[in-house]
Design a protein around this motif. Structure first.
Motif, PDB file in Angstrom:
ATOM      1  N   ILE A   1     -12.798   2.180  -1.759  1.00  0.00           N
ATOM      2  CA  ILE A   1     -11.285   2.306  -1.848  1.00  0.00           C
ATOM      3  C   ILE A   1     -10.544   1.348  -1.451  1.00  0.00           C
ATOM      4  O   ILE A   1     -10.838   0.821  -0.277  1.00  0.00           O
ATOM      5  CB  ILE A   1     -11.024   3.607  -0.853  1.00  0.00           C
TER       6      ILE A   1
ATOM      7  N   PRO B   1     -13.328   8.025  -6.022  1.00  0.00           N
ATOM      8  CA  PRO B   1     -12.031   7.963  -5.478  1.00  0.00           C
ATOM      9  C   PRO B   1     -11.362   9.014  -4.765  1.00  0.00           C
ATOM     10  O   PRO B   1     -11.438  10.028  -5.344  1.00  0.00           O
ATOM     11  CB  PRO B   1     -11.199   7.474  -6.589  1.00  0.00           C
TER      12      PRO B   1
ATOM     13  N   LEU C   1      -3.757   3.705  -0.597  1.00  0.00           N
ATOM     14  CA  LEU C   1      -3.552   4.918  -0.290  1.00  0.00           C
ATOM     15  C   LEU C   1      -2.192   5.282   0.294  1.00  0.00           C
ATOM     16  O   LEU C   1      -1.150   4.318   0.723  1.00  0.00           O
ATOM     17  CB  LEU C   1      -4.484   5.101   0.871  1.00  0.00           C
TER      18      LEU C   1
END
Length: 385
Positions: free
Chosen positions: A54, A12, A59
């Protein structure tokens, strides 16, 4: 940590660095000695698998932005890396081992590429073998792959010696420019290079124009054409004008049916379908023309020219570079608007204290700026604003 027998990378990408790829970019970039190609490819895929795990929604805005920009930079760098190996593959003629007649054909079959993509890949690889500075600029992220392709276009066989001498200069001149501006700069260099050799630049003359219209076995009509810059621009401008009016009508229809929140996906026609309909409308307008009843409009041709250090400047309002000779056939059939520059931004000697610009002053500003001047870099043409 995810480990293999040779390399490792962090899965990650929490707390991405300024480059946006954390540990993955160095992993992809490092040189591996003594590792089999199969292992190398597997490890490269592992890095991509890491990225694929991801969740973009998880994010931060900054990390997502850096990741998107970083991936685009990697795309350009990967094109340069591919070119090195493709060029060697081409030189050894390994593509011929199964009876293939050309390298691009082997790529089409085994990589499931289109003919155009495969041919572009082979052409880029062949050209970059003779462009060491461009390869370095791609590797360092100074050039995007599209900018590098502009330079491969300039590196024509007849200009090889001139390009070799000017390669570093062209990289420095185009690296920081938006693509349209970089293309125009390269276009001017090519014109000057042919002029220095006292040669006519190919494919710029009206003599090469053609339009092919043929009915297919499915009874549809296939159109293919090649036009000189001025004639092509005249036709494109009219097609785009009609297409835009059709676009406005499509939006009105979509809003009427789906409400004010209608999306582009709900438009009744695609952009390409509107362009096809625009061409049909042009044909109908032509059929409606009768000698003595309707008067054909005289085309307005705006040509940017320069003086002093800008004497070589000669282009159309949309930035298409032409030679003065190419404008000559239109002098008798169109209205010519000549705009002379004596500095990059000074078109005419007038004050600019007025807040709103109209008439000749507005036209001068449109001609000077050509497109929207929003800081984000909008390319919308001035006449479409």
């Amino acid at each position: 940590m995810h480990r293999t027998g040779v390399l490792y990378c962090a899965p990650p990408l929490v707390g991405l660095d300024g480059g946006g790829l954390g540990a993955v970019a160095p992993f992809l970039a490092q040189r591996i000695e003594g590792v089999g190609v199969t292992v190398l490819l597997r490890e490269s895929n592992t890095a991509l698998d890491t990225l694929d795990t991801i969740d973009p929604a998880g994010l931060s805005d900054g990390d997502l932005h850096h990741l998107v920009i970083g991936l685009q930079a990697l795309h350009s760098r990967a094109a340069g890396v591919r070119a090195r190996f493709v060029a060697e593959w081409e030189t050894r003629r390994l593509w011929a081992s199964d009876g293939s007649k050309a390298g691009w054909g082997r790529l089409v079959r085994e990589c499931h590429l289109s003919d155009a993509t495969a041919k572009a890949e082979m052409a880029r690889a062949k050209k970059l073998r003779t462009m060491p500075a461009t390869v370095v600029a791609l590797h360092e992220g100074k050039l995007s792959v599209d900018h590098a392709d502009l330079l491969t276009w300039a590196n024509q066989a007849v200009l090889a010696d001139q390009f070799a001498a000017a390669e570093t200069m062209l990289i420095d001149e185009t690296a920081g420019l938006r693509y349209p501006d970089a293309k125009r700069a390269v276009d001017y260099w090519i014109d000057a290079a042919y002029l220095a050799l006292d040669l006519d630049r190919p494919f710029r003359s009206r003599d090469g124009r053609y339009l092919k219209a043929a009915r297919t076995f499915q009874t549809t009509v296939d159109l293919r054409a090649h036009l000189d810059p001025l004639a092509g621009t005249e036709i494109l401008e009219e097609l785009h004008r009609i297409e835009h009016s059709l676009f406005e009508a499509d939006w009105a229809a979509a809003r009427a049916e789906y409400g004010p929140d209608a999306s582009p996906a709900q438009l009744p026609r695609t952009a390409w379908q509107r362009m096809a309909d625009a061409l049909q409308i042009m044909a109908r307008q032509s059929a409606a023309y009768r000698e003595g009843v309707h008067r054909l409009p005289r085309p307005l041709i705006t040509i940017h020219t320069g003086q002093g250090p800008f004497t070589r400047m000669c282009e159309l309002a949309d930035g298409t570079v032409i030679t003065p000779a190419q404008a000559v056939p239109y002098l008798c059939e169109g209205d010519i608007e000549r705009i002379i520059f004596d500095t990059p931004s000074r078109v005419i000697d007038v004050g600019v204290r007025q807040r709103f610009f109209t008439g000749a002053l507005r036209r001068a500003i449109e001609v000077r700026d050509r497109h929207c001047q929003h800081p984000s870099g909008c390319n919308t043409a001035a006449e479409h604003c």
